[in-house]
Design a protein around this motif. Sequence first.
Motif, PDB file in Angstrom:
ATOM      1  N   ILE A  63       0.870  -1.245  -0.066  1.00 47.53           N
ATOM      2  CA  ILE A  63      -0.015  -0.008   0.091  1.00 47.53           C
ATOM      3  C   ILE A  63       0.791   1.237   0.072  1.00 47.53           C
ATOM      4  CG2 ILE A  63      -1.632   1.528   1.206  1.00 47.53           C
ATOM      5  CD1 ILE A  63      -2.768  -1.411   2.386  1.00 47.53           C
ATOM      6  N   TYR A  64       0.611   2.072  -0.892  1.00 47.03           N
ATOM      7  CA  TYR A  64       1.265   3.485  -0.826  1.00 47.03           C
ATOM      8  C   TYR A  64       0.582   4.463  -1.543  1.00 47.03           C
ATOM      9  CZ  TYR A  64       1.879   1.699  -6.038  1.00 47.03           C
ATOM     10  OH  TYR A  64       1.686   1.376  -7.020  1.00 47.03           O
ATOM     11  N   LEU A  65       0.802   5.596  -0.947  1.00 44.61           N
ATOM     12  CA  LEU A  65       0.102   6.901  -1.571  1.00 44.61           C
ATOM     13  C   LEU A  65       0.763   7.481  -2.648  1.00 44.61           C
ATOM     14  CD1 LEU A  65      -2.190   8.535  -0.279  1.00 44.61           C
ATOM     15  CD2 LEU A  65      -0.394   9.846   0.770  1.00 44.61           C
ATOM     16  N   TYR A  66      -0.224   7.646  -3.718  1.00 44.48           N
ATOM     17  CA  TYR A  66       0.154   8.375  -4.963  1.00 44.48           C
ATOM     18  C   TYR A  66      -0.911   9.393  -5.402  1.00 44.48           C
ATOM     19  CZ  TYR A  66      -2.834   5.524  -7.691  1.00 44.48           C
ATOM     20  OH  TYR A  66      -3.879   4.669  -8.544  1.00 44.48           O
ATOM     21  N   VAL A  67      -0.495  10.139  -5.980  1.00 39.92           N
ATOM     22  CA  VAL A  67      -1.371  11.439  -6.645  1.00 39.92           C
ATOM     23  C   VAL A  67      -1.857  11.387  -8.178  1.00 39.92           C
ATOM     24  CG1 VAL A  67      -1.856  13.854  -6.299  1.00 39.92           C
ATOM     25  CG2 VAL A  67      -0.496  12.903  -4.565  1.00 39.92           C
ATOM     26  N   ARG A  68      -2.951  11.185  -8.233  1.00 42.35           N
ATOM     27  CA  ARG A  68      -3.449  11.294  -9.602  1.00 42.35           C
ATOM     28  C   ARG A  68      -4.348  12.758  -9.687  1.00 42.35           C
ATOM     29  NH1 ARG A  68      -3.390   7.388 -13.146  1.00 42.35           N
ATOM     30  NH2 ARG A  68      -3.107   5.722 -11.827  1.00 42.35           N
ATOM     31  N   GLY A  69      -4.251  13.236 -10.694  1.00 47.36           N
ATOM     32  CA  GLY A  69      -5.256  14.465 -10.945  1.00 47.36           C
ATOM     33  C   GLY A  69      -6.394  13.856 -11.421  1.00 47.36           C
ATOM     34  N   LEU A  70      -7.668  14.842 -11.016  1.00 46.64           N
ATOM     35  CA  LEU A  70      -8.992  14.281 -11.850  1.00 46.64           C
ATOM     36  C   LEU A  70      -9.164  14.132 -13.281  1.00 46.64           C
ATOM     37  CD1 LEU A  70     -11.350  16.350  -9.408  1.00 46.64           C
ATOM     38  CD2 LEU A  70     -10.940  13.806  -9.487  1.00 46.64           C
ATOM     39  N   GLY A  85       3.394  12.525 -14.747  1.00 46.78           N
ATOM     40  CA  GLY A  85       3.226  13.309 -15.798  1.00 46.78           C
ATOM     41  C   GLY A  85       2.396  12.709 -17.142  1.00 46.78           C
ATOM     42  N   LYS A  86       2.267  11.316 -16.835  1.00 47.18           N
ATOM     43  CA  LYS A  86       1.527  10.350 -17.689  1.00 47.18           C
ATOM     44  C   LYS A  86      -0.037  10.336 -17.337  1.00 47.18           C
ATOM     45  CE  LYS A  86       5.692   8.071 -19.145  1.00 47.18           C
ATOM     46  NZ  LYS A  86       6.267   7.828 -20.220  1.00 47.18           N
ATOM     47  N   ASN A  87      -0.979  10.147 -18.405  1.00 49.13           N
ATOM     48  CA  ASN A  87      -2.166  10.008 -18.284  1.00 49.13           C
ATOM     49  C   ASN A  87      -2.553   8.440 -18.558  1.00 49.13           C
ATOM     50  OD1 ASN A  87      -4.856   9.588 -18.201  1.00 49.13           O
ATOM     51  ND2 ASN A  87      -5.161  11.668 -19.122  1.00 49.13           N
ATOM     52  N   MET A  88      -2.818   7.661 -17.513  1.00 47.44           N
ATOM     53  CA  MET A  88      -2.951   6.136 -17.829  1.00 47.44           C
ATOM     54  C   MET A  88      -4.178   5.646 -17.979  1.00 47.44           C
ATOM     55  SD  MET A  88       0.371   5.423 -17.628  1.00 47.44           S
ATOM     56  CE  MET A  88       0.678   3.652 -17.100  1.00 47.44           C
ATOM     57  N   LEU A  89      -5.275   6.549 -18.102  1.00 46.49           N
ATOM     58  CA  LEU A  89      -6.533   6.372 -18.094  1.00 46.49           C
ATOM     59  C   LEU A  89      -7.144   5.210 -18.910  1.00 46.49           C
ATOM     60  CD1 LEU A  89      -8.453   9.751 -17.133  1.00 46.49           C
ATOM     61  CD2 LEU A  89      -7.914   7.946 -15.706  1.00 46.49           C
ATOM     62  N   ASP A  95      -6.530  -7.678 -16.448  1.00 49.44           N
ATOM     63  CA  ASP A  95      -7.540  -8.402 -16.452  1.00 49.44           C
ATOM     64  C   ASP A  95      -8.737  -7.457 -17.620  1.00 49.44           C
ATOM     65  OD1 ASP A  95      -7.285 -10.256 -14.521  1.00 49.44           O
ATOM     66  OD2 ASP A  95      -7.884  -8.962 -12.936  1.00 49.44           O
ATOM     67  N   GLY A  96      -8.051  -6.578 -18.026  1.00 51.25           N
ATOM     68  CA  GLY A  96      -8.826  -5.766 -19.303  1.00 51.25           C
ATOM     69  C   GLY A  96      -9.631  -4.647 -18.562  1.00 51.25           C
ATOM     70  N   LYS A  97      -9.559  -4.424 -17.304  1.00 52.99           N
ATOM     71  CA  LYS A  97     -10.380  -3.393 -16.367  1.00 52.99           C
ATOM     72  C   LYS A  97      -9.937  -2.001 -16.646  1.00 52.99           C
ATOM     73  CE  LYS A  97     -13.394  -2.923 -12.444  1.00 52.99           C
ATOM     74  NZ  LYS A  97     -13.594  -3.716 -11.401  1.00 52.99           N
ATOM     75  N   TYR A  98     -10.450  -1.103 -16.673  1.00 51.98           N
ATOM     76  CA  TYR A  98     -10.356   0.462 -16.875  1.00 51.98           C
ATOM     77  C   TYR A  98     -10.374   1.068 -15.308  1.00 51.98           C
ATOM     78  CZ  TYR A  98      -9.763  -0.050 -21.732  1.00 51.98           C
ATOM     79  OH  TYR A  98      -9.365  -0.592 -22.966  1.00 51.98           O
TER      80      TYR A  98
END
Length: 114
Positions: A63-70, A85-89, A95-98
């Motif tokens: 478990i770790y904390l990371y920050v992703r913008g909206l 700096g990357k968008n991984m959305l 498993d093919g889940k977004y």
Amino acid sequence: MKILKLMLALLLAAHWQYVMADDNPADAIAMVEKGLAYMQKNGKDALIQEINNKNPDFINGSIYLYVRGLDGIVIAHPINPKLIGKNMLDLPDADGKYYRKEIIALAKNKGKAG
């Protein structure tokens, strides 16, 4: 309000790490609460710096904390700094889940997981 939603997205991200790692959800929630308390005391930029500096206060096993913008862009990540700096959305998990899209949708619409 934007910071609150960011932190809620953080909570969901930490919660998702719990789901993936079969750890205790209370640990994920405690991690986010620790991050929120740190941010309230020291500011958002200081929290981001501490996460990126791999402060052990924000890493507990799997478990770790990371920050992703909206917007989906990774702002801070203690395990894989190449993601910053990357968008991984638009990338699914094994498993093919977004799940990243789900995390952001929950943060925007509901505020927190379950």
